[in-house]
Design a protein around this motif. Structure first.
Motif, PDB file in Angstrom:
ATOM      1  N   SER A 208     -24.508   1.491  23.138  1.00  0.00           N
ATOM      2  CA  SER A 208     -25.237   0.300  23.584  1.00  0.00           C
ATOM      3  C   SER A 208     -25.034  -0.886  22.642  1.00  0.00           C
ATOM      4  O   SER A 208     -25.326  -2.030  23.016  1.00  0.00           O
ATOM      5  CB  SER A 208     -26.731   0.612  23.715  1.00  0.00           C
ATOM      6  N   GLN A 209     -24.540  -0.645  21.448  1.00  0.00           N
ATOM      7  CA  GLN A 209     -24.243  -1.762  20.546  1.00  0.00           C
ATOM      8  C   GLN A 209     -23.115  -2.633  21.082  1.00  0.00           C
ATOM      9  O   GLN A 209     -22.974  -3.789  20.691  1.00  0.00           O
ATOM     10  CB  GLN A 209     -23.876  -1.218  19.164  1.00  0.00           C
ATOM     11  N   GLN A 210     -22.302  -2.071  21.988  1.00  0.00           N
ATOM     12  CA  GLN A 210     -21.204  -2.835  22.597  1.00  0.00           C
ATOM     13  C   GLN A 210     -21.613  -3.481  23.915  1.00  0.00           C
ATOM     14  O   GLN A 210     -20.808  -4.185  24.535  1.00  0.00           O
ATOM     15  CB  GLN A 210     -20.024  -1.904  22.893  1.00  0.00           C
ATOM     16  N   ALA A 257     -31.092  -4.423  13.071  1.00  0.00           N
ATOM     17  CA  ALA A 257     -30.230  -3.970  14.170  1.00  0.00           C
ATOM     18  C   ALA A 257     -30.322  -4.916  15.356  1.00  0.00           C
ATOM     19  O   ALA A 257     -30.643  -4.520  16.486  1.00  0.00           O
ATOM     20  CB  ALA A 257     -30.601  -2.552  14.577  1.00  0.00           C
ATOM     21  N   ARG A 259     -28.010  -6.651  17.090  1.00  0.00           N
ATOM     22  CA  ARG A 259     -27.048  -6.475  18.172  1.00  0.00           C
ATOM     23  C   ARG A 259     -27.406  -5.260  19.014  1.00  0.00           C
ATOM     24  O   ARG A 259     -27.325  -5.303  20.250  1.00  0.00           O
ATOM     25  CB  ARG A 259     -25.634  -6.332  17.599  1.00  0.00           C
ATOM     26  N   HIS A 260     -27.796  -4.192  18.333  1.00  0.00           N
ATOM     27  CA  HIS A 260     -28.183  -2.974  19.043  1.00  0.00           C
ATOM     28  C   HIS A 260     -29.400  -3.239  19.924  1.00  0.00           C
ATOM     29  O   HIS A 260     -29.446  -2.858  21.096  1.00  0.00           O
ATOM     30  CB  HIS A 260     -28.471  -1.875  18.026  1.00  0.00           C
TER      31      HIS A 260
END
Length: 497
Positions: A208-210, A257, A259-260
Motif C-alpha cells: 500500500s506504500q505504492q 509513515a 506515504r503509507h
C-alpha cells in the motif's frame, strides 16, 4: 425437526457471515451452495469465474468440516433444489446474503421469494456490502455505509448444529457440463479465503506504500493495487473485515509513515466508492441493459460495427497500449482501473461501439467482475449517464504518459520487442521495408487501426456533446443526480480496488 437452510451465493466464507451466524443462533442449519445452470449459461459468465468459485468452495467445505458439518454443493435451479429439499426434509427458514447481481440473479431472487411465501418458509436476507436495499433518500447513504462498516465483525459460530442433506452428495458439475467456453487466463488469481487474507495483509503492511501514484501505471499497478477485488466480488472476505483491518493498520503506523498512511486512506476511499457504484445497480437494476439517461437512447445502437469489435476483442486495434491491455487480460484476468477506463473509452468513442456488448465481453475477461460496479462504470466511461463529464482517453497519449519506454507493451506484445523506439507509439506508420526487416512471423503482422484516431474521436465527441446539449436531455439530468449522485464532500478515487 425445524431447521434453517443457509444458502451461500457470492459470500464464500464462514467468517463475518451474518446469515450463518443468525441461522446458528436460531437452531440447526443445512449449508447449501447451488450451481445454477441458467446463471452459468449467461453471457457474463466465464470459466475462470466458475473455477474461482470451486476453489473458494473447497475452503468453505474444509472450514465447515472442521466444525463438524459440511457444505453441500448441489446442481440445479434454485427453486427446484429447494422444492426437492423441502419435500424430503421440510425446513422453515432460508437465510442468505443480499446480492446485487445481474438481471438473471435478480429474477431468481424474486422467484425464491415467491416460493418461500407459497411454502410458508421464512426468507431472510442480510446486507453483504454497504448497499441499502429499497433506499429512499440518497442523502442518507454515506451515514448508513459508515454504520455498516463499523459494526463488529462476526466470529465463526462456536456451536453449529448441522443437518445433513437428505440424499447423497455428488460432485459439482464441471465447466464443460455447464457449457462454459473453453480457455481461461493461466495467470489468474486463485480463489479462497487463505489467498484472500494473504493478499490483503501483504497489501496493508507493505504494498500500500505504492498505492498513491502507482495504481494508474499498467506496470506498477499489479503490485501497487490491493488485488483483493475478486475476493470481495465472490465474498471470500467481507467488506467490513477489509475496512476495519485497513483502519487498524492506519492506527498502528508511526507519525513518520506519511506515504503509507496516504495510500491506506486512499484505499479506504475506494472501498466507499465500491459500494457507491453497486448502490446504483441496486437502486436501478435496468442499468445492465439500458442507458441510465434515456436521452442517450439511439446514440450508438444502430451503428454497431462488428469489424471494430473484432479488432478490439482480438487485441488487434493497432494501438499498442490497447492491444497490450487485451493481451494482459487474456493472460491474467485483471487490469488496473485506468487501463480499463481507456479500453472502454476507445470502444465508445473512436470505435463508436455500444457499451452493452462491449460490457458483456469485458465481464467475461475480468475475474473480479462485480455487476454493480461493472455496468455503471461501462455507462460512465461511455458517456450515457448524463451526470458525468465524459472521459475520452487518447490511447497514444496514455502510452506516452503511462508506458513511455514501452516496457508494458513489449512485455505483453512480443512482436513489439523488435520495433524501434522511434515507432513505439504508432508502429503501423513504419515504412514497409522496415517492417519486413523485423522478421515478424505469420500472425504477427503489425495491425493498422480500423479508424483514424484523431478524426474518429472528433466526430464521436461532436455527436456526444450535441446530444448533451439537447434541452430535453439537460432537463432530465437533475432527477438522475438526485437518485444516483454522490453526496460525499471528498470525492477521491474510483471503484476498483
Amino acid at each position: 425437526m425445524p431447521y434453517t437452510v443457509v444458502w451461500f451465493k457470492r459470500d464464500l466464507r464462514v467468517q463475518d457471515h451474518t446469515a450463518l451466524t443468525a441461522a446458528a443462533a436460531r437452531g440447526p442449519v443445512l449449508c447449501l451452495y447451488i450451481v445454477e445452470p441458467s446463471l452459468w449459461a449467461a453471457p457474463d459468465a466465464a470459466r475462470q469465474h466458475y473455477h474461482f468459485v470451486l476453489e473458494s468452495l473447497r475452503e468453505v467445505y474444509r472450514a465447515l468440516r472442521a466444525l463438524g458439518g459440511r457444505l453441500h454443493v448441489v446442481g440445479g435451479e434454485v427453486t427446484e433444489v429447494l422444492g426437492r429439499l423441502h419435500a424430503a426434509a421440510p425446513f422453515d427458514a432460508l437465510y442468505a446474503h443480499e446480492e446485487t447481481g445481474n438481471a438473471l440473479s435478480f429474477e431468481r431472487d424474486l422467484a425464491v421469494a415467491r416460493w418461500c411465501r407459497a411454502q410458508g418458509v421464512a426468507w431472510r436476507e442480510f446486507a453483504q456490502f454497504g448497499v441499502v436495499r429499497r433506499l429512499r433518500d440518497r442523502g442518507e447513504w454515506q451515514a448508513r455505509w459508515e454504520m455498516f462498516v463499523a459494526q463488529p465483525c462476526l466470529p465463526v459460530p462456536a456451536a453449529l448444529r448441522f443437518v445433513p442433506l437428505p440424499w447423497s452428495d455428488t460432485a459439482p458439475p464441471d465447466a464443460d457440463a455447464l457449457g462454459l467456453p473453453t480457455g481461461e487466463p493461466p495467470l489468474r488469481q486463485r480463489g479462497g479465503r487463505v489467498e484472500a487474507m494473504r493478499t490483503l495483509m501483504d497489501f496493508l503492511q507493505a504494498r500500500s506504500q505504492q498505492y498513491r501514484g502507482g495504481i494508474s501505471s499498467p506496470l506498477r499497478a499489479p503490485t501497487a493495487c490491493s488485488r483483493i477485488s475478486p475476493y470481495l466480488a465472490f465474498g471470500c472476505i467481507s467488506l467490513r473485515e477489509v475496512v476495519q483491518a485497513t483502519r487498524l493498520q492506519i492506527a498502528s503506523l508511526p507519525p513518520s509513515a506519511t506515504r503509507h498512511r496516504a495510500g491506506l486512506n486512499a484505499f479506504i476511499s475506494r472501498l466507499y466508492w465500491h459500494c457507491h457504484f453497486i448502490q446504483k445497480l441496486e437502486s436501478e437494476p435496468e442499468l445492465e441493459t439500458r442507458n441510465l439517461h434515456r436521452g442517450y437512447d439511439g446514440l450508438r445502437e444502430a451503428d454497431w460495427n462488428p469489424q471494430h469489435f473484432a479488432a478490439l476483442s482480438a487485441g488487434r486495434t493497432g494501438w499498442p497500449l490497447v492491444d497490450a491491455c487485451v493481451a494482459m487480460l487474456r493472460e491474467t484476468g485483471w487490469l488496473n482501473f485506468r487501463m480499463r477506463a481507456m479500453l472502454v473509452s476507445v470502444a465508445a468513442y473512436p470505435l463508436w461501439l455500444h457499451w452493452q456488448p462491449v460490457g458483456g465481453w469485458l465481464a467475461r475477461q475480468f475475474l473480479d467482475y462485480e455487476p454493480g460496479i461493472h455496468w455503471p462504470q461501462m455507462q460512465m466511461q461511455s458517456g450515457t449517464t448524463g451526470i458525468n463529464v465524459p472521459r475520452i482517453y487518447n490511447p497514444i497519449k496514455q502510452a506516452h504518459d503511462q508506458d513511455p519506454d514501452g516496457r508494458f507493451v513489449r512485455h505483453w506484445l512480443p512482436w513489439m520487442r523488435r520495433v524501434p523506439d522511434s515507432w513505439l507509439f504508432e508502429p503501423w506508420r513504419m515504412p514497409d521495408s522496415l517492417q519486413r526487416d523485423l522478421g515478424l512471423r505469420p500472425g504477427e503482422e503489425i495491425p493498422r487501426p480500423p479508424v483514424d484516431l484523431e478524426q474518429a474521436t472528433r466526430v464521436a465527441r461532436e455527436r456526444l456533446f450535441a446530444r448533451r446539449a439537447d434541452p430535453m436531455v439537460r432537463a432530465a439530468k437533475p432527477a438522475i443526480v438526485d437518485k444516483h449522485g454522490s453526496r460525499r464532500r471528498t470525492q477521491i478515487g474510483r471503484a476498483h480496488v
